[in-house]
Design a protein around this motif. Sequence first.
Motif, short mmCIF file in Angstrom:
data_model
loop_
_atom_site.label_atom_id
_atom_site.label_comp_id
_atom_site.label_asym_id
_atom_site.label_seq_id
_atom_site.Cartn_x
_atom_site.Cartn_y
_atom_site.Cartn_z
N ALA A 76 0.81 -1.22 0.00
CA ALA A 76 0.00 0.00 0.00
C ALA A 76 0.85 1.27 0.00
O ALA A 76 0.32 2.37 -0.12
CB ALA A 76 -0.92 0.00 1.23
N ASP A 77 2.16 1.13 0.12
CA ASP A 77 3.07 2.28 0.22
C ASP A 77 3.53 2.69 -1.18
O ASP A 77 3.71 1.85 -2.05
CB ASP A 77 4.27 1.90 1.08
N ASP A 78 3.75 3.97 -1.38
CA ASP A 78 4.19 4.44 -2.69
C ASP A 78 5.72 4.50 -2.82
O ASP A 78 6.25 4.90 -3.85
CB ASP A 78 3.57 5.80 -3.04
N ASP A 79 6.44 4.06 -1.79
CA ASP A 79 7.90 3.99 -1.83
C ASP A 79 8.30 2.67 -2.49
O ASP A 79 8.51 1.66 -1.83
CB ASP A 79 8.46 4.10 -0.41
N THR A 80 8.39 2.68 -3.81
CA THR A 80 8.64 1.44 -4.54
C THR A 80 10.04 0.87 -4.32
O THR A 80 10.22 -0.34 -4.42
CB THR A 80 8.39 1.63 -6.04
N LEU A 81 11.00 1.73 -4.00
CA LEU A 81 12.34 1.22 -3.74
C LEU A 81 12.34 0.34 -2.50
O LEU A 81 12.75 -0.82 -2.55
CB LEU A 81 13.34 2.37 -3.57
N ASN A 82 11.86 0.86 -1.38
CA ASN A 82 11.81 0.05 -0.16
C ASN A 82 10.81 -1.09 -0.27
O ASN A 82 11.03 -2.18 0.27
CB ASN A 82 11.53 0.94 1.05
#
Length: 141
Positions: A76-82
Amino acid sequence: ENCFTRCMTLYADDAEMLVGSAYWLALTVARTNSKNTQWRTFNFALDIGHHTGYCDGLAVLCEKSDAEEMYNRWIADDDTLNCSIVLYALVVYHRLNGNEKKANEILDTLMNIDEFWAGFAYIAAWADREQQKNIFTNASV
């Protein structure tokens, strides 16, 4: 394995580098079936500012966090790297626990992130997927 083990020692006072070293050591140990357990000594109370994906992925591998809860949180997070870092740890976690179906489902999700720069965990997952394709292609010949 020796490189990441050494990095854990060298970066004992740098939480950001230490968590990355522990994460990659854990994945290396999983792939090689080594008995090295140094990655399990990571102190989760350390302040991790940037590499939260390494910390959360490692927490699942150390069985300090629930895999399903971690998946739901990061998907659900938009931090695709992490997110890609955590998802790759979840793929490895499910494989280690004999749930290849769940591992492949998460691997598919990870591959669908498909951003310009998703990081080394994405690249490692992509390489795993390519290796799987080659195994199945060669098995059918």
